[in-house]
Design a protein around this motif. Structure first.
Motif, PDB file in Angstrom:
ATOM      1  N   MET A 110       0.264  -1.106   0.413  1.00 55.50           N
ATOM      2  CA  MET A 110       0.102   0.082   0.059  1.00 55.50           C
ATOM      3  C   MET A 110       0.717   1.240   0.222  1.00 55.50           C
ATOM      4  O   MET A 110       1.886   1.001   0.638  1.00 55.50           O
ATOM      5  N   ASP A 111       0.173   2.484  -0.678  1.00 57.00           N
ATOM      6  CA  ASP A 111       0.916   3.095  -0.786  1.00 57.00           C
ATOM      7  C   ASP A 111       0.846   4.023   1.108  1.00 57.00           C
ATOM      8  O   ASP A 111       0.520   3.623   1.690  1.00 57.00           O
ATOM      9  N   LYS A 112       1.845   4.916   1.396  1.00 57.76           N
ATOM     10  CA  LYS A 112       2.441   5.647   2.720  1.00 57.76           C
ATOM     11  C   LYS A 112       1.125   5.740   3.310  1.00 57.76           C
ATOM     12  O   LYS A 112       0.786   6.345   4.344  1.00 57.76           O
ATOM     13  N   LYS A 113       0.520   7.658   2.758  1.00 59.58           N
ATOM     14  CA  LYS A 113      -0.731   7.749   2.577  1.00 59.58           C
ATOM     15  C   LYS A 113      -1.978   6.740   3.183  1.00 59.58           C
ATOM     16  O   LYS A 113      -2.235   7.240   4.133  1.00 59.58           O
ATOM     17  N   THR A 114      -2.152   6.117   2.220  1.00 61.62           N
ATOM     18  CA  THR A 114      -3.262   5.205   3.066  1.00 61.62           C
ATOM     19  C   THR A 114      -2.848   4.538   4.672  1.00 61.62           C
ATOM     20  O   THR A 114      -3.614   4.202   5.492  1.00 61.62           O
ATOM     21  N   TYR A 115      -1.534   3.943   4.744  1.00 60.68           N
ATOM     22  CA  TYR A 115      -0.603   3.612   5.845  1.00 60.68           C
ATOM     23  C   TYR A 115      -1.301   4.380   6.527  1.00 60.68           C
ATOM     24  O   TYR A 115      -1.718   4.361   7.968  1.00 60.68           O
ATOM     25  N   ARG A 116      -0.832   5.931   6.431  1.00 58.58           N
ATOM     26  CA  ARG A 116      -1.097   6.676   7.927  1.00 58.58           C
ATOM     27  C   ARG A 116      -2.555   7.337   8.058  1.00 58.58           C
ATOM     28  O   ARG A 116      -2.823   7.656   9.382  1.00 58.58           O
ATOM     29  N   ASN A 117      -3.458   7.114   7.172  1.00 55.26           N
ATOM     30  CA  ASN A 117      -4.496   7.040   6.571  1.00 55.26           C
ATOM     31  C   ASN A 117      -5.308   6.381   8.265  1.00 55.26           C
ATOM     32  O   ASN A 117      -5.803   6.585   8.755  1.00 55.26           O
ATOM     33  N   ILE A 118      -4.804   4.681   7.761  1.00 53.78           N
ATOM     34  CA  ILE A 118      -5.004   4.578   9.140  1.00 53.78           C
ATOM     35  C   ILE A 118      -4.586   4.159  10.223  1.00 53.78           C
ATOM     36  O   ILE A 118      -5.132   3.928  10.830  1.00 53.78           O
ATOM     37  N   VAL A 119      -3.275   4.662  10.273  1.00 52.29           N
ATOM     38  CA  VAL A 119      -3.319   4.975  11.799  1.00 52.29           C
ATOM     39  C   VAL A 119      -3.658   6.157  11.990  1.00 52.29           C
ATOM     40  O   VAL A 119      -3.847   5.355  13.655  1.00 52.29           O
ATOM     41  N   LYS A 120      -3.508   6.858  11.921  1.00 54.90           N
ATOM     42  CA  LYS A 120      -4.349   8.080  11.867  1.00 54.90           C
ATOM     43  C   LYS A 120      -5.093   7.495  12.902  1.00 54.90           C
ATOM     44  O   LYS A 120      -6.532   8.033  14.022  1.00 54.90           O
TER      45      LYS A 120
END
Length: 247
Positions: A1-11
Motif C-alpha cells: 500500500m502507499d504511505k498515504k493509505t498507511y498513515r490514514n489507517i494509523v490516524k
C-alpha cells in the motif's frame, strides 16, 4: 500500500483508541515501521498491544465498535488476531500482545510465548531494523535498541542483541539476515556475521521447506550472487542443496 493509505489507517486507529483503555498501548511494529522510515511502500501492517491478551482483546474491541468488515480471526494459542477495517476494506491488519519468548527445546525453533513488556518484545526480534515501533497515540517512533534508525542510515544489518542467542534460538534467522542484506545490498555487521558462522550447524533443526522458502526469496532479490557468496562463506549450502556437499 502507499504511505498515504498507511498513515490514514494509523490516524483512524488513533482516533478509535483515544480516551479508551487502549490509549498509549497500541503500536505499529516491524516491517511497516522500517519501510516508512526508509520511504518504501508498506507491505503489511503488524501491530502490538502492551496489555495481556491485548491483541485479541483489541480486535474484539474494534468489532464491538462496529468498525470491522468481519468478525476478527483469532489465534488464541499465539494471542494473535487479524482484522479488516470497514473504512479500509482491502487491508488486513494483524495484532498481537507484546511478547517474550522462552526456547526450552534446543531442537525446536518454536518457543513458549507469554506476555511481555515492549522492551522484552523488542529483544525477541531478529534485527535492529525490524525492531522499531510507532506509538499511534503519541505519534512517535520508538527505537528501543538505539540502533535501528542509525543502522538504516548506515546500511547495516545487525541483530537486536547477542547473535549467539538470536541464532541459536531460531537458526532460520541466519538466512533471514542474509536475505535482508541482499535485499538492500547492505553489509552484515562483524559480530552478527561471526554469530551466523558459529551457529550455522543449528540450521539442521529447520525443515527443508522453510530453508528452501528463504533461499527462494534470496534468489528473487536484487543481489542473488551476493546471497550465494554469503551462504557459502558461512558453510550452509549443504542445508539448501545437499548434492553440492556430496559432489
Amino acid at each position: 500500500m502507499d504511505k498515504k493509505t498507511y498513515r490514514n489507517i494509523v490516524k483512524y486507529l488513533n482516533g478509535l483508541v483515544d480516551g479508551t483503555v487502549y490509549g498509549g498501548h497500541v503500536f505499529v511494529c516491524g516491517g511497516a515501521v522500517r519501510d516508512e522510515i526508509m520511504d518504501n511502500p508498506i507491505k503489511d501492517i503488524d501491530m502490538c498491544v502492551t496489555l495481556p491478551n491485548g491483541g485479541i482483546d483489541f480486535a474484539n474491541f474494534l468489532y464491538d465498535k462496529s468498525v470491522l468488515k468481519y468478525e476478527p480471526v483469532v489465534y488464541p494459542t499465539y494471542g494473535t488476531a487479524m482484522f479488516i477495517l470497514t473504512e479500509f476494506p482491502d487491508i488486513e491488519i494483524e495484532v498481537v500482545q507484546t511478547r517474550k519468548e522462552q526456547y526450552k527445546d534446543i531442537n525446536s525453533r518454536n518457543p513458549e510465548v507469554v506476555f511481555g513488556t515492549l522492551e522484552e518484545d523488542c529483544k525477541r526480534r531478529d534485527l535492529t531494523i525490524n525492531s522499531m515501533y510507532y506509538d499511534i497515540s503519541n505519534e512517535k517512533y520508538l527505537d528501543l535498541t538505539g540502533l535501528g534508525i542509525s543502522d538504516i542510515e548506515n546500511h547495516v544489518i545487525r541483530t537486536t542483541n547477542d547473535p549467539d542467542v538470536i541464532f541459536s534460538d531460531d537458526p532460520l534467522r541466519i538466512m533471514r539476515c542474509i536475505r535482508f542484506s541482499c535485499r538492500y545490498g547492505w553489509n552484515i555487521e562483524d559480530t552478527t556475521m561471526n554469530g551466523m558462522k558459529k551457529n550455522a550447524e543449528r540450521l539442521s533443526i529447520i525443515t527443508k521447506e522453510r530453508v528452501q522458502d528463504e533461499f527462494n526469496k534470496m534468489l528473487l532479490s536484487k543481489n542473488p550472487i551476493q546471497a550465494l557468496e554469503k551462504l557459502m562463506e558461512i558453510n550452509v549450502m549443504k542445508f539448501i542443496i545437499p548434492e553440492l556437499e556430496e559432489a
